[in-house]
Design a protein around this motif. Structure first.
Motif, PDB file in Angstrom:
ATOM      1  N   LYS A  55       0.844  -1.195   0.000  1.00  0.00           N
ATOM      2  CA  LYS A  55       0.000   0.000   0.000  1.00  0.00           C
ATOM      3  C   LYS A  55       0.878   1.244   0.000  1.00  0.00           C
ATOM      4  O   LYS A  55       1.867   1.318   0.713  1.00  0.00           O
ATOM      5  N   CYS A  56       0.476   2.225  -0.778  1.00  0.00           N
ATOM      6  CA  CYS A  56       1.161   3.512  -0.809  1.00  0.00           C
ATOM      7  C   CYS A  56       0.966   4.177   0.554  1.00  0.00           C
ATOM      8  O   CYS A  56      -0.157   4.267   1.042  1.00  0.00           O
ATOM      9  N   PRO A  57       2.066   4.649   1.173  1.00  0.00           N
ATOM     10  CA  PRO A  57       1.914   5.289   2.487  1.00  0.00           C
ATOM     11  C   PRO A  57       1.184   6.633   2.429  1.00  0.00           C
ATOM     12  O   PRO A  57       0.677   7.104   3.429  1.00  0.00           O
ATOM     13  N   ARG A  58       1.095   7.221   1.240  1.00  0.00           N
ATOM     14  CA  ARG A  58       0.422   8.513   1.111  1.00  0.00           C
ATOM     15  C   ARG A  58      -1.083   8.352   0.906  1.00  0.00           C
ATOM     16  O   ARG A  58      -1.879   8.984   1.586  1.00  0.00           O
ATOM     17  N   CYS A  59      -1.475   7.517  -0.075  1.00  0.00           N
ATOM     18  CA  CYS A  59      -2.904   7.443  -0.421  1.00  0.00           C
ATOM     19  C   CYS A  59      -3.558   6.085  -0.135  1.00  0.00           C
ATOM     20  O   CYS A  59      -4.768   5.972  -0.192  1.00  0.00           O
ATOM     21  N   GLY A  60      -2.758   5.054   0.132  1.00  0.00           N
ATOM     22  CA  GLY A  60      -3.311   3.744   0.449  1.00  0.00           C
ATOM     23  C   GLY A  60      -3.616   2.861  -0.741  1.00  0.00           C
ATOM     24  O   GLY A  60      -4.093   1.746  -0.577  1.00  0.00           O
ATOM     25  N   GLN A  61      -3.350   3.354  -1.967  1.00  0.00           N
ATOM     26  CA  GLN A  61      -3.593   2.534  -3.151  1.00  0.00           C
ATOM     27  C   GLN A  61      -2.550   1.426  -3.253  1.00  0.00           C
ATOM     28  O   GLN A  61      -1.442   1.538  -2.734  1.00  0.00           O
ATOM     29  N   SER A  62      -2.891   0.377  -3.969  1.00  0.00           N
ATOM     30  CA  SER A  62      -1.990  -0.751  -4.180  1.00  0.00           C
ATOM     31  C   SER A  62      -0.908  -0.389  -5.199  1.00  0.00           C
ATOM     32  O   SER A  62      -1.202   0.199  -6.236  1.00  0.00           O
ATOM     33  N   VAL A  63       0.344  -0.730  -4.881  1.00  0.00           N
ATOM     34  CA  VAL A  63       1.473  -0.491  -5.774  1.00  0.00           C
ATOM     35  C   VAL A  63       2.248  -1.802  -5.895  1.00  0.00           C
ATOM     36  O   VAL A  63       2.561  -2.438  -4.885  1.00  0.00           O
ATOM     37  N   GLU A  64       2.547  -2.229  -7.123  1.00  0.00           N
ATOM     38  CA  GLU A  64       3.345  -3.434  -7.335  1.00  0.00           C
ATOM     39  C   GLU A  64       4.820  -3.065  -7.307  1.00  0.00           C
ATOM     40  O   GLU A  64       5.248  -2.141  -7.993  1.00  0.00           O
ATOM     41  N   VAL A  65       5.602  -3.791  -6.498  1.00  0.00           N
ATOM     42  CA  VAL A  65       7.033  -3.542  -6.373  1.00  0.00           C
ATOM     43  C   VAL A  65       7.780  -4.862  -6.530  1.00  0.00           C
ATOM     44  O   VAL A  65       7.262  -5.924  -6.202  1.00  0.00           O
ATOM     45  N   PHE A  66       9.006  -4.790  -7.042  1.00  0.00           N
ATOM     46  CA  PHE A  66       9.873  -5.959  -7.122  1.00  0.00           C
ATOM     47  C   PHE A  66      10.822  -5.916  -5.942  1.00  0.00           C
ATOM     48  O   PHE A  66      11.458  -4.896  -5.675  1.00  0.00           O
ATOM     49  N   VAL A  67      10.924  -7.047  -5.220  1.00  0.00           N
ATOM     50  CA  VAL A  67      11.715  -7.130  -3.996  1.00  0.00           C
ATOM     51  C   VAL A  67      12.808  -8.180  -4.168  1.00  0.00           C
ATOM     52  O   VAL A  67      12.556  -9.280  -4.661  1.00  0.00           O
ATOM     53  N   ARG A  68      14.036  -7.827  -3.748  1.00  0.00           N
ATOM     54  CA  ARG A  68      15.147  -8.780  -3.774  1.00  0.00           C
ATOM     55  C   ARG A  68      14.884  -9.852  -2.724  1.00  0.00           C
ATOM     56  O   ARG A  68      14.556  -9.551  -1.581  1.00  0.00           O
ATOM     57  N   MET A  69      15.089 -11.106  -3.104  1.00  0.00           N
ATOM     58  CA  MET A  69      14.879 -12.208  -2.184  1.00  0.00           C
ATOM     59  C   MET A  69      16.173 -12.614  -1.495  1.00  0.00           C
ATOM     60  O   MET A  69      16.159 -13.297  -0.482  1.00  0.00           O
TER      61      MET A  69
END
Length: 68
Positions: free
Chosen positions: A19-33
């Motif tokens: 969730k975006c910390p500003r508006c709460g919308q969903s954001v897709e992110v790539f995370v290093r495992m």
């Protein structure tokens, strides 16, 4: 060769919705495992929410609330 496949899986970033910390919308992110100390669990690149807020590369995915 089989072990390379297992290792490569850990190096492949995982797509996660947060969730975006500003508006709460969903954001897709790539995370290093995996990676050097301190790199596991960090965003691979900058991601921008539709509201314009930037989730910067290198920030931890735990800094953001994950989508259910």
């Amino acid at each position: 060769m089989l072990l390379n496949g297992c290792r490569e899986g850990k190096l492949t970033p995982r797509l996660v919705e947060v969730k975006c910390p500003r508006c709460g919308q969903s954001v897709e992110v790539f995370v290093r495992m995996d990676g050097a100390p301190g790199e596991a669990g960090t965003l691979v690149g900058d991601e921008v929410c539709s509201c314009g807020h930037v989730l910067p590369a290198g920030s931890y995915r735990t800094d953001y609330q994950e989508e259910d």
